[in-house]
Design a protein around this motif. Structure first.
Motif, PDB file in Angstrom:
ATOM      1  N   ILE A  87       8.312  -1.536  -3.433  1.00  0.00           N
ATOM      2  CA  ILE A  87       7.958  -2.790  -2.760  1.00  0.00           C
ATOM      3  C   ILE A  87       9.179  -3.415  -2.093  1.00  0.00           C
ATOM      4  N   GLY A  88      10.291  -3.389  -2.782  1.00  0.00           N
ATOM      5  CA  GLY A  88      11.482  -4.048  -2.251  1.00  0.00           C
ATOM      6  C   GLY A  88      12.449  -3.128  -1.537  1.00  0.00           C
ATOM      7  N   GLU A  89      12.094  -1.855  -1.348  1.00  0.00           N
ATOM      8  CA  GLU A  89      13.005  -0.900  -0.722  1.00  0.00           C
ATOM      9  C   GLU A  89      13.220  -1.246   0.750  1.00  0.00           C
ATOM     10  N   TYR A  90      14.461  -1.149   1.182  1.00  0.00           N
ATOM     11  CA  TYR A  90      14.804  -1.513   2.566  1.00  0.00           C
ATOM     12  C   TYR A  90      15.566  -0.402   3.277  1.00  0.00           C
ATOM     13  N   GLY A  91      16.685   0.029   2.693  1.00  0.00           N
ATOM     14  CA  GLY A  91      17.600   0.938   3.390  1.00  0.00           C
ATOM     15  C   GLY A  91      17.000   2.267   3.781  1.00  0.00           C
ATOM     16  N   SER A  92      16.255   2.911   2.857  1.00  0.00           N
ATOM     17  CA  SER A  92      15.709   4.222   3.156  1.00  0.00           C
ATOM     18  C   SER A  92      14.463   4.166   4.020  1.00  0.00           C
ATOM     19  N   VAL A  93      13.880   2.974   4.187  1.00  0.00           N
ATOM     20  CA  VAL A  93      12.630   2.825   4.930  1.00  0.00           C
ATOM     21  C   VAL A  93      12.860   2.331   6.351  1.00  0.00           C
ATOM     22  N   VAL A  94      13.880   1.513   6.535  1.00  0.00           N
ATOM     23  CA  VAL A  94      14.051   0.829   7.810  1.00  0.00           C
ATOM     24  C   VAL A  94      14.261   1.794   8.972  1.00  0.00           C
ATOM     25  N   PHE A  95      14.818   2.975   8.720  1.00  0.00           N
ATOM     26  CA  PHE A  95      15.063   3.934   9.792  1.00  0.00           C
ATOM     27  C   PHE A  95      13.812   4.728  10.141  1.00  0.00           C
ATOM     28  N   ILE A  96      13.103   5.192   9.119  1.00  0.00           N
ATOM     29  CA  ILE A  96      11.961   6.067   9.357  1.00  0.00           C
ATOM     30  C   ILE A  96      10.688   5.294   9.704  1.00  0.00           C
ATOM     31  N   GLU A 118       6.086  -2.402  10.185  1.00  0.00           N
ATOM     32  CA  GLU A 118       7.118  -3.352   9.763  1.00  0.00           C
ATOM     33  C   GLU A 118       6.889  -3.736   8.310  1.00  0.00           C
ATOM     34  N   ILE A 119       7.889  -3.508   7.460  1.00  0.00           N
ATOM     35  CA  ILE A 119       7.777  -3.815   6.039  1.00  0.00           C
ATOM     36  C   ILE A 119       8.212  -5.253   5.783  1.00  0.00           C
ATOM     37  N   ALA A 120       7.768  -5.799   4.660  1.00  0.00           N
ATOM     38  CA  ALA A 120       8.072  -7.191   4.329  1.00  0.00           C
ATOM     39  C   ALA A 120       9.578  -7.447   4.140  1.00  0.00           C
ATOM     40  N   PRO A 121      10.338  -6.566   3.456  1.00  0.00           N
ATOM     41  CA  PRO A 121      11.781  -6.824   3.348  1.00  0.00           C
ATOM     42  C   PRO A 121      12.479  -6.921   4.702  1.00  0.00           C
ATOM     43  N   LEU A 122      12.031  -6.121   5.678  1.00  0.00           N
ATOM     44  CA  LEU A 122      12.628  -6.206   7.009  1.00  0.00           C
ATOM     45  C   LEU A 122      12.285  -7.535   7.665  1.00  0.00           C
ATOM     46  N   LEU A 123      11.071  -8.005   7.474  1.00  0.00           N
ATOM     47  CA  LEU A 123      10.668  -9.292   8.039  1.00  0.00           C
ATOM     48  C   LEU A 123      11.470 -10.433   7.419  1.00  0.00           C
ATOM     49  N   ILE A 124      11.776 -10.314   6.137  1.00  0.00           N
ATOM     50  CA  ILE A 124      12.626 -11.312   5.478  1.00  0.00           C
ATOM     51  C   ILE A 124      14.014 -11.313   6.102  1.00  0.00           C
ATOM     52  N   MET A 125      14.570 -10.125   6.342  1.00  0.00           N
ATOM     53  CA  MET A 125      15.874 -10.025   6.988  1.00  0.00           C
ATOM     54  C   MET A 125      15.837 -10.607   8.398  1.00  0.00           C
ATOM     55  N   THR A 126      14.746 -10.386   9.109  1.00  0.00           N
ATOM     56  CA  THR A 126      14.605 -10.943  10.461  1.00  0.00           C
ATOM     57  C   THR A 126      14.598 -12.464  10.413  1.00  0.00           C
ATOM     58  N   PHE A 170       0.819  -1.206   0.000  1.00  0.00           N
ATOM     59  CA  PHE A 170       0.000   0.000   0.000  1.00  0.00           C
ATOM     60  C   PHE A 170       0.859   1.265   0.000  1.00  0.00           C
ATOM     61  N   THR A 171       1.919   1.298   0.798  1.00  0.00           N
ATOM     62  CA  THR A 171       2.775   2.490   0.801  1.00  0.00           C
ATOM     63  C   THR A 171       3.486   2.650  -0.535  1.00  0.00           C
ATOM     64  N   ALA A 172       3.930   1.533  -1.138  1.00  0.00           N
ATOM     65  CA  ALA A 172       4.580   1.608  -2.453  1.00  0.00           C
ATOM     66  C   ALA A 172       3.598   2.080  -3.519  1.00  0.00           C
ATOM     67  N   THR A 208       5.845   6.184   3.257  1.00  0.00           N
ATOM     68  CA  THR A 208       5.415   6.681   1.951  1.00  0.00           C
ATOM     69  C   THR A 208       6.306   7.823   1.479  1.00  0.00           C
ATOM     70  N   ILE A 209       6.667   8.727   2.383  1.00  0.00           N
ATOM     71  CA  ILE A 209       7.541   9.845   2.012  1.00  0.00           C
ATOM     72  C   ILE A 209       8.905   9.331   1.562  1.00  0.00           C
ATOM     73  N   ALA A 210       9.439   8.334   2.251  1.00  0.00           N
ATOM     74  CA  ALA A 210      10.731   7.762   1.850  1.00  0.00           C
ATOM     75  C   ALA A 210      10.644   7.129   0.467  1.00  0.00           C
ATOM     76  N   LEU A 211       9.533   6.451   0.177  1.00  0.00           N
ATOM     77  CA  LEU A 211       9.373   5.822  -1.130  1.00  0.00           C
ATOM     78  C   LEU A 211       9.132   6.859  -2.226  1.00  0.00           C
ATOM     79  N   ILE A 212       8.492   7.979  -1.869  1.00  0.00           N
ATOM     80  CA  ILE A 212       8.348   9.073  -2.836  1.00  0.00           C
ATOM     81  C   ILE A 212       9.718   9.632  -3.201  1.00  0.00           C
ATOM     82  N   PHE A 213      10.572   9.753  -2.207  1.00  0.00           N
ATOM     83  CA  PHE A 213      11.918  10.298  -2.420  1.00  0.00           C
ATOM     84  C   PHE A 213      12.720   9.438  -3.388  1.00  0.00           C
ATOM     85  N   ILE A 214      12.675   8.129  -3.201  1.00  0.00           N
ATOM     86  CA  ILE A 214      13.512   7.259  -4.042  1.00  0.00           C
ATOM     87  C   ILE A 214      12.828   6.901  -5.369  1.00  0.00           C
TER      88      ILE A 214
END
Length: 281
Positions: free
Chosen positions: A213-222, A231-239, A69-71, A148-154
């Motif tokens: 959908i697959g963004e991790y680095g710019s989202v994980v902090f904010i 919690e986004i799906a890429p982070l859950l995969i990393m967990t 949804f955010t993507a 959403t703002i982070a995904l808009i940026f990238i």
């Protein structure tokens, strides 16, 4: 003599179709097909019941919803403002135009972690913008809004860079003729310009959406990484990978892969229909 001349003329500096096709298939297999196939192979270690239990876990489903949804909303916003930015850069001349055009590529070159830290610093409750929004009851950091703002940026450069070349190559004679015949500017844009921009806009939307959908680095902090909330799906995969649950991680990744492929397939179909409509017109 004539036969030798014909053979000489038929020779090309570039390799033939068979050799080129072979290298293309080999390259795509090594870079794309084999890594994707490994996800299916690794997931096959789970039974159907275990797979279903993994991917329908409430925490996993919540992470899917947040990621998709955010993507989607970020790509939708970029679709509108990316078109506006591309239009301004192509159709107008103003001081600092080249600088702004160069800054658009910054999200491509900037490490995603740096972007995430910068956005978190700005939108945190004690940040420059976050401290102004806080008294208004608006919280950005550690919410889906911040994601959403982070995904808009990238994602913005994907839309701008796909629409910009089409605008540059578009002839203005038809627009000028429509205006001379009394057509309103909005009608000229809607009937003449927009149909030609729909295919690149859909392409930019698809690229921004897929990247989000697959963004991790710019989202994980904010995002704040709160299970069931941000919690986004890429982070859950990393967990899952950190917990050495490789089959669980690949099961989550497989659902994201299939869903992303179906959505991109739908967008490509719409793009094909749009191209066909423009050609017929």
């Amino acid at each position: 003599m004539k036969g030798s001349r014909r053979r000489t003329k038929s020779r090309s500096v570039l390799p033939g179709f068979g050799l080129s096709l072979g290298f293309t298939i080999l390259y795509l297999s090594i870079i794309v097909l084999i890594p994707l196939a490994s996800i299916f192979i690794k997931t096959s270690g789970l039974s159907l019941g275990e797979f279903w239990q993994t991917v329908t876990n409430p925490r996993v489903v919540a992470s899917y919803k947040i990621s998709f949804f955010t993507a989607f909303f970020a790509a939708l916003i970029n679709l509108v403002f990316g078109l506006l930015v591309a239009w301004v850069l192509v159709r107008y001349r103003f001081p600092g135009k080249k600088l702004i055009d160069s800054l658009l590529d910054l999200p491509f070159a900037l490490p995603t972690a740096v972007a995430g830290i910068a956005l978190t610093t700005i939108y945190a409750p004690n940040g420059w913008i976050g401290s102004l929004l806080g008294p208004l009851g608006i919280k950005v950091a550690y919410t889906p809004i911040g994601i959403t703002i982070a995904l808009i940026f990238i994602g913005l450069p994907f839309v701008v860079r796909t629409v910009q070349p089409v605008l540059q190559d578009m002839e203005k004679d038809t627009e000028e003729a429509a205006v001379m015949l009394g057509a309103h500017r909005f009608r000229t844009f809607r009937r003449i310009i927009l149909p030609e921009l729909v295919p690149p806009m859909l392409t930019g939307f698809a690229l921004a959406f897929a990247r989000g959908i697959g963004e991790y680095g710019s989202v994980v902090f904010i995002s704040g990484n709160m299970p069931l909330k941000t919690e986004i799906a890429p982070l859950l995969i990393m967990t899952k990978l950190e917990q050495h649950d490789y089959t669980g991680a690949t099961a989550i990744a497989l659902v994201m892969l299939v869903a992303s492929f179906l959505l991109l397939l739908l967008i490509n179909y719409l793009q094909w229909r749009s191209n066909r409509h423009v050609t017929a017109a």
